[in-house]
Write a protein that holds these residues in place. Structure first.
Motif, PDB file in Angstrom:
ATOM      1  N   SER A   1     -17.628   9.362  22.410  1.00  0.00           N
ATOM      2  CA  SER A   1     -16.673   8.398  22.949  1.00  0.00           C
ATOM      3  C   SER A   1     -17.169   7.813  24.266  1.00  0.00           C
ATOM      4  N   PHE A   2     -16.491   6.769  24.687  1.00  0.00           N
ATOM      5  CA  PHE A   2     -16.758   6.128  25.967  1.00  0.00           C
ATOM      6  C   PHE A   2     -15.431   5.668  26.549  1.00  0.00           C
TER       7      PHE A   2
ATOM      8  N   TYR B   1     -14.129   2.675   9.287  1.00  0.00           N
ATOM      9  CA  TYR B   1     -14.458   3.820  10.142  1.00  0.00           C
ATOM     10  C   TYR B   1     -15.554   3.495  11.154  1.00  0.00           C
ATOM     11  N   ASP B   2     -15.752   2.207  11.438  1.00  0.00           N
ATOM     12  CA  ASP B   2     -16.794   1.805  12.385  1.00  0.00           C
ATOM     13  C   ASP B   2     -16.398   2.043  13.838  1.00  0.00           C
ATOM     14  N   TRP B   3     -15.112   2.048  14.122  1.00  0.00           N
ATOM     15  CA  TRP B   3     -14.674   2.243  15.500  1.00  0.00           C
ATOM     16  C   TRP B   3     -13.231   2.738  15.543  1.00  0.00           C
TER      17      TRP B   3
ATOM     18  N   HIS C   1      -1.830   9.256  27.025  1.00  0.00           N
ATOM     19  CA  HIS C   1      -0.605   9.281  27.826  1.00  0.00           C
ATOM     20  C   HIS C   1      -0.862   9.017  29.308  1.00  0.00           C
ATOM     21  N   HIS C   2      -2.096   8.969  29.722  1.00  0.00           N
ATOM     22  CA  HIS C   2      -2.460   8.603  31.099  1.00  0.00           C
ATOM     23  C   HIS C   2      -2.735   7.110  31.227  1.00  0.00           C
ATOM     24  N   ARG C   3      -2.538   6.361  30.129  1.00  0.00           N
ATOM     25  CA  ARG C   3      -2.853   4.928  30.029  1.00  0.00           C
ATOM     26  C   ARG C   3      -4.360   4.683  30.142  1.00  0.00           C
ATOM     27  N   HIS C   4      -5.134   5.697  29.802  1.00  0.00           N
ATOM     28  CA  HIS C   4      -6.586   5.599  29.792  1.00  0.00           C
ATOM     29  C   HIS C   4      -7.019   5.141  28.402  1.00  0.00           C
ATOM     30  N   VAL C   5      -7.924   4.166  28.337  1.00  0.00           N
ATOM     31  CA  VAL C   5      -8.389   3.633  27.067  1.00  0.00           C
ATOM     32  C   VAL C   5      -9.764   4.217  26.748  1.00  0.00           C
ATOM     33  N   ILE C   6      -9.868   4.771  25.542  1.00  0.00           N
ATOM     34  CA  ILE C   6     -11.069   5.463  25.099  1.00  0.00           C
ATOM     35  C   ILE C   6     -11.512   4.839  23.786  1.00  0.00           C
ATOM     36  N   GLY C   7     -12.809   4.656  23.629  1.00  0.00           N
ATOM     37  CA  GLY C   7     -13.341   4.075  22.410  1.00  0.00           C
ATOM     38  C   GLY C   7     -14.351   4.977  21.729  1.00  0.00           C
ATOM     39  N   VAL C   8     -14.514   4.752  20.441  1.00  0.00           N
ATOM     40  CA  VAL C   8     -15.505   5.446  19.631  1.00  0.00           C
ATOM     41  C   VAL C   8     -16.156   4.398  18.738  1.00  0.00           C
ATOM     42  N   GLY C   9     -17.474   4.420  18.648  1.00  0.00           N
ATOM     43  CA  GLY C   9     -18.176   3.542  17.718  1.00  0.00           C
ATOM     44  C   GLY C   9     -19.002   2.468  18.395  1.00  0.00           C
TER      45      GLY C   9
END
Length: 150
Positions: A57-58, A122-124, A130-138
């Motif tokens: 993740s990023f 399933y590419d991303w 709940h901290h309003r933090h956005v996390i991505g995968v892919g």
């Protein structure tokens, strides 16, 4: 139906969105899809907060209100995606088949909860916790958003 799922259903009704725009995945298919997505994106066992164990993740830069930025974050607004909502009152998280252009409107009519927006190939995967933090995968999501990644 759990409290968060009820929020989503109420938002859909308030916005008068048709089944062509958003529809809840039926229970049996939802369960199978949930566990497929879990195995694909998360290391280890089922857990409440998937983002704690994404395989890769990023993090995005902080946004004051993440739903306002979804239309520019999502790589392709022309294809439907899955919107999975964290609802701990459900056996597994409910999943909706949704036109991504309407996700901000739906979320703006709900209280805050964790959600996952997932590409059907399933590419991303995109998550707001709940901290309003956005996390991505892919890689597809990452390449589309290099300027927004911290």
């Amino acid at each position: 139906m759990g409290e968060v799922a009820r929020e989503i259903e109420d938002a859909i009704a308030i916005l008068n969105l048709s089944a062509d725009i958003v529809s809840k995945i039926d229970y049996q298919h939802n369960e199978a899809l949930y566990y497929e997505l879990l195995a694909y994106f998360v290391d280890g066992r089922d857990r409440r907060w998937w983002w704690e164990a994404f395989k890769s993740s990023f993090s995005f830069n902080d946004f004051e209100y993440p739903p306002d930025h979804l239309k520019r974050i999502i790589p392709n607004l022309e294809r439907k995606v899955w919107l999975m909502i964290e609802d701990v009152q459900e056996k597994f998280y409910p999943i909706y088949d949704v036109d991504p252009n309407y996700i901000p409107d739906i979320l703006n009519n709900c209280f805050h909860f964790e959600y996952y927006i997932i590409d059907k190939d399933y590419d991303w995967l995109l998550c707001e916790n709940h901290h309003r933090h956005v996390i991505g995968v892919g890689a597809v999501l990452k390449l589309h958003n290099l300027h927004l990644i911290s």
